[in-house]
Write an enzyme that holds these catalytic residues in place. Structure first.
Site, PDB file in Angstrom:
ATOM      1  N   ASN A 173       1.151  -0.861   0.139  1.00 21.23           N
ATOM      2  CA  ASN A 173       0.341  -0.001   0.218  1.00 21.23           C
ATOM      3  C   ASN A 173       0.811   1.149   0.598  1.00 21.23           C
ATOM      4  O   ASN A 173       1.664   0.986   0.503  1.00 21.23           O
ATOM      5  CB  ASN A 173      -0.657   0.187   1.335  1.00 21.23           C
ATOM      6  N   GLY A 191      -4.754   3.231   1.636  1.00 21.87           N
ATOM      7  CA  GLY A 191      -4.868   2.001   2.690  1.00 21.87           C
ATOM      8  C   GLY A 191      -3.130   2.167   3.563  1.00 21.87           C
ATOM      9  O   GLY A 191      -3.598   1.631   4.042  1.00 21.87           O
ATOM     10  N   HIS A 206       7.083  -1.751   3.808  1.00 20.97           N
ATOM     11  CA  HIS A 206       6.276  -2.978   4.328  1.00 20.97           C
ATOM     12  C   HIS A 206       5.609  -3.455   3.670  1.00 20.97           C
ATOM     13  O   HIS A 206       5.268  -2.868   2.436  1.00 20.97           O
ATOM     14  CB  HIS A 206       5.437  -2.895   5.580  1.00 20.97           C
TER      15      HIS A 206
HETATM   16  P1  AMP Z   1      -0.420  -1.047   6.082  1.00 15.64           P
HETATM   17  O1  AMP Z   1      -2.364   0.042   6.186  1.00 15.64           O
HETATM   18  O2  AMP Z   1      -0.357  -1.178   4.320  1.00 15.64           O
HETATM   19  O3  AMP Z   1       0.328   0.786   6.546  1.00 15.64           O
HETATM   20  O4  AMP Z   1      -0.077  -2.324   6.912  1.00 15.64           O
HETATM   21  C1  AMP Z   1      -0.269  -1.652   8.629  1.00 15.64           C
HETATM   22  C2  AMP Z   1      -0.378  -2.908   8.858  1.00 15.64           C
HETATM   23  O5  AMP Z   1       0.235  -3.057   9.700  1.00 15.64           O
HETATM   24  C3  AMP Z   1      -2.449  -3.447   9.083  1.00 15.64           C
HETATM   25  O6  AMP Z   1      -2.514  -4.300   8.067  1.00 15.64           O
HETATM   26  C4  AMP Z   1      -1.794  -3.651  10.681  1.00 15.64           C
HETATM   27  O7  AMP Z   1      -2.782  -4.845  11.184  1.00 15.64           O
HETATM   28  C5  AMP Z   1      -0.698  -4.407  10.764  1.00 15.64           C
HETATM   29  N1  AMP Z   1       0.138  -3.949  12.158  1.00 15.64           N
HETATM   30  C6  AMP Z   1      -0.347  -2.627  12.863  1.00 15.64           C
HETATM   31  N2  AMP Z   1       0.327  -2.700  14.238  1.00 15.64           N
HETATM   32  C7  AMP Z   1       1.051  -3.858  13.795  1.00 15.64           C
HETATM   33  C8  AMP Z   1       0.878  -5.314  15.020  1.00 15.64           C
HETATM   34  N3  AMP Z   1       1.749  -4.458  15.920  1.00 15.64           N
HETATM   35  N4  AMP Z   1       1.173  -5.906  15.179  1.00 15.64           N
HETATM   36  C9  AMP Z   1       1.626  -6.691  13.754  1.00 15.64           C
HETATM   37  N5  AMP Z   1       0.859  -5.928  12.526  1.00 15.64           N
HETATM   38  C10 AMP Z   1       0.179  -5.175  12.583  1.00 15.64           C
END
Ligand code: AMP
Length: 119
Positions: A91, A97, A104
């Site tokens: 994303n 999103g 990542h």
């Molecule tokens: P994005 O929305 O592409 O920036 O993805 C961020 C992702 O990080 C989301 O899918 C969240 O569910 C995930 N996320 C946020 N905090 C954590 C956490 N502490 N451990 C694992 N995943 C997380």
């Protein structure tokens, strides 16, 4: 005057073991852990341990070798946790999103719903 140090991102804090996560793979520069809100049977976040790059465009321009390493870790996760086939989602930008501005990839595998994307 020196600029104040940026706050560590949530993913840097996971890499430093300050925040718990289910870590599934790790190299010197990359870490992979289960997403806290899975959108697929296998949903793993793969990210550099250092948060210097906000998104995949910055990473590709700034350190293509690190991007290749990240993709290789994603492949290993899909081999380990699924049948080797996977979707890789970056994303890029809030309107797409992105919520964590530390580059990542989402590794999505298993029985994927048609059209499902993380975010
Ligand atoms: P994005 O929305 O592409 O920036 O993805 C961020 C992702 O990080 C989301 O899918 C969240 O569910 C995930 N996320 C946020 N905090 C954590 C956490 N502490 N451990 C694992 N995943 C997380």
């Amino acid at each position: 005057m020196t600029a104040p140090a940026a706050e560590p991102t949530i993913f840097e804090r996971i890499a430093a073991r300050e925040i718990p996560a289910q870590i599934v793979a790790e190299t010197d520069r990359v870490i992979a852990f289960h997403d806290i809100a899975p959108q697929a049977p296998v949903h793993v976040v793969v990210t550099p341990k250092q948060g210097a790059y906000r998104d995949v465009v910055e990473l590709a321009g700034g350190d293509p070798g690190l991007l290749a390493e990240l993709v290789d870790v994603a492949r290993g996760v899909a081999d380990e946790l699924a049948d080797g086939d996977f979707r890789l989602v970056f994303n890029t930008g809030a309107n797409a999103g992105q919520t964590v501005f530390h580059v990542h990839a989402h590794v999505l595998a298993g029985r994927l719903e048609e059209g499902s994307l993380a975010g």
